[in-house]
Scaffold this active site. Structure first.
Site, PDB file in Angstrom:
ATOM      1  N   LYS A 195      44.838  44.180  23.969  1.00  0.00           N
ATOM      2  CA  LYS A 195      44.006  42.996  23.719  1.00  0.00           C
ATOM      3  C   LYS A 195      43.915  42.685  22.220  1.00  0.00           C
ATOM      4  O   LYS A 195      44.458  43.420  21.402  1.00  0.00           O
ATOM      5  CB  LYS A 195      42.625  43.204  24.347  1.00  0.00           C
ATOM      6  CG  LYS A 195      42.698  43.383  25.883  1.00  0.00           C
ATOM      7  CD  LYS A 195      42.966  42.081  26.634  1.00  0.00           C
ATOM      8  CE  LYS A 195      43.501  42.228  28.034  1.00  0.00           C
ATOM      9  NZ  LYS A 195      42.619  42.752  29.040  1.00  0.00           N
TER      10      LYS A 195
HETATM   11  C1  LIG Z   1      42.345  43.056  30.540  1.00  0.00           C
HETATM   12  C2  LIG Z   1      41.528  42.177  31.421  1.00  0.00           C
HETATM   13  C3  LIG Z   1      40.366  42.625  32.048  1.00  0.00           C
HETATM   14  C4  LIG Z   1      39.972  44.076  32.101  1.00  0.00           C
HETATM   15  O1  LIG Z   1      39.838  44.665  30.864  1.00  0.00           O
HETATM   16  P1  LIG Z   1      39.680  46.254  30.780  1.00  0.00           P
HETATM   17  O2  LIG Z   1      39.066  46.463  29.429  1.00  0.00           O
HETATM   18  O3  LIG Z   1      41.053  46.817  30.878  1.00  0.00           O
HETATM   19  O4  LIG Z   1      38.808  46.687  31.875  1.00  0.00           O
HETATM   20  C5  LIG Z   1      39.578  41.717  32.733  1.00  0.00           C
HETATM   21  N1  LIG Z   1      39.935  40.427  32.830  1.00  0.00           N
HETATM   22  C6  LIG Z   1      41.066  39.948  32.260  1.00  0.00           C
HETATM   23  C7  LIG Z   1      41.375  38.507  32.378  1.00  0.00           C
HETATM   24  C8  LIG Z   1      41.907  40.820  31.557  1.00  0.00           C
HETATM   25  O5  LIG Z   1      43.048  40.366  31.037  1.00  0.00           O
END
Ligand SMILES: *Cc1c(COP(=O)(O)O)cnc(C)c1O
Length: 394
Positions: A195
């Site tokens: 991210k």
């Molecule tokens: C990555 C992601 C999540 C979950 O994030 P985590 O930190 O891995 O739990 C939720 N929603 C979207 C749209 C994502 O891309």
């Protein structure tokens, strides 16, 4: 002629970790605080400050945990329905099931691939309790549209902000006091490895309401009314605590929070790097048979450029799947965001979802491809991506 690349493979995504992050993690480890402690508390404070204050930021071990806690704090439970866009990662919908409620999956807007409020309108029932807009790729869902929809139907809003740090909607940062949907709104950020900022695994729930914040803090750690750091700091006897709920184990560790504090300080620089990659791609692909990613049309709104989603037009010389295979041969990793929920066996079978109920997602899914866009990407790597895309599509 396509040549096999002899240069190192450019992965679809890479975290941007420098010596400062490594040093901060080492320092946290040396300090003796391995679980949630002073670094997590400082990270929460600094994150809230970045958003301009007036909100409470609560660190958790993933965005998925954070979305679960936020819905729980909204009182979502068995029998309730929550509106979720078809075009998202399964986490957005799965947390609704954790609470025994049902996600109502709706089609998306053809331009933005974000929740289509006209489709959402048709999905509202007496049981609808909340709506979960996803700021896909870092493109903000217009906060006015969300606010109007939620007010009209008396719904709570839990924003899946996993892609949108930092993103402005009409002059307010997603997650800031001005952007949260009313006092009962929440926004949840992800610090997963790929991210826009990372703690390895981690997330942040942001709320403005104090009662919600208390509930989330309690449920984050076993339903205990005081966390370990609080017990350590407070004047009450440190051995005493009360279990007031059957909570979860969702707290963020201090070494992870220490990494997050450095990443937070570097946000503006990291965002600028992604934005210039996006600008380069837009300019380089303007004449190709592709649709470039949508940009915000509302005033004073920005795109976080977590993802750069191209859509191949009917006139493109290759299919999406062949495009991804050819890019891999040229040494460039691509991905697809997302396989719509209605195509996933669990969601399809549980709710009897049929492709014709999701005409937009069904049509767009076959032509989307995400190109690498990460802040540690070099200009030379970006030029290799450009060259590979142009060789396949020009
Ligand atoms: C990555 C992601 C999540 C979950 O994030 P985590 O930190 O891995 O739990 C939720 N929603 C979207 C749209 C994502 O891309």
């Amino acid at each position: 002629m396509s040549r096999e690349s002899t240069e190192p493979f450019i992965p679809f995504a890479l975290p941007d970790i420098g010596e400062a992050e490594i040093e901060a993690v080492a320092q946290a480890m040396r300090s003796g605080w391995l679980t949630t402690g002073p670094a997590a508390a400082a990270f929460e404070k600094e994150f809230g400050d970045y958003l301009g204050g007036g909100v409470t930021a609560i660190a958790v071990n993933s965005a998925t945990s954070g979305l679960h806690l936020a819905l729980d704090a909204c009182g979502v439970g068995p029998g309730d329905e929550v509106i979720v866009p078809d075009w998202t990662f399964t986490a957005t919908a799965e947390v609704v099931r954790y609470l025994g409620a049902e996600p109502v999956i709706v089609d998306v807007d053809p331009g933005t691939l974000c929740l289509d409020y006209a489709a959402a309108e048709r999905a509202v029932t007496e049981r609808t309790k909340a709506v979960m807009p996803v700021h896909l790729a870092g493109l903000p869902v217009d906060r006015e549209a969300t606010g109007n929809f939620a007010r009209r139907h008396g719904l709570r809003v839990v924003e899946d902000a996993a892609h949108s740090f930092p993103t402005y909607s009409r002059g307010a940062l997603i997650g800031s006091a001005a952007a949260l949907a009313g006092p009962g709104g929440a926004a949840v950020f992800s610090f997963y490895a790929t991210k826009t900022m990372t703690t390895g695994e981690g997330g942040m729930v942001v709320v403005a309401d104090e009662a919600m914040a208390r509930r989330i803090r309690t449920m984050r750690l076993h339903g205990i009314s005081r966390d370990v750091f609080d017990r350590y700091r407070s004047t009450a006897p440190s051995w005493f605590y009360e279990v007031v709920e059957a909570g979860y184990k969702y707290n963020l560790t201090d070494p992870a929070a220490a990494m997050g504090r450095v990443q937070l300080r570097r946000q503006d620089e990291m965002f600028a790097a992604r934005r210039s990659l996006a600008e380069r791609y837009r300019e380089a692909f303007a004449d190709l048979p592709v649709d470039l990613p949508a940009e915000p049309t509302e005033p004073d709104s920005t795109h976080a450029w977590h993802l750069f989603i191209l859509r191949l037009r009917a006139g493109a010389p290759v299919s999406r799947d062949d495009f991804i295979a050819r890019m891999a041969q040229a040494g460039v990793g691509c991905s697809v965001h997302f396989i719509p929920l209605h195509r996933q066996p669990y969601w399809r079978d549980r709710y009897g979802l049929r492709p014709e109920e999701f005409p937009i997602a069904e049509r767009e899914f076959g032509r989307v491809v995400s190109l690498p866009i990460f802040s540690s990407m070099t200009a030379a790597q970006a030029e290799r991506v450009v060259e590979a895309v142009r060789e396949i599509l020009a």
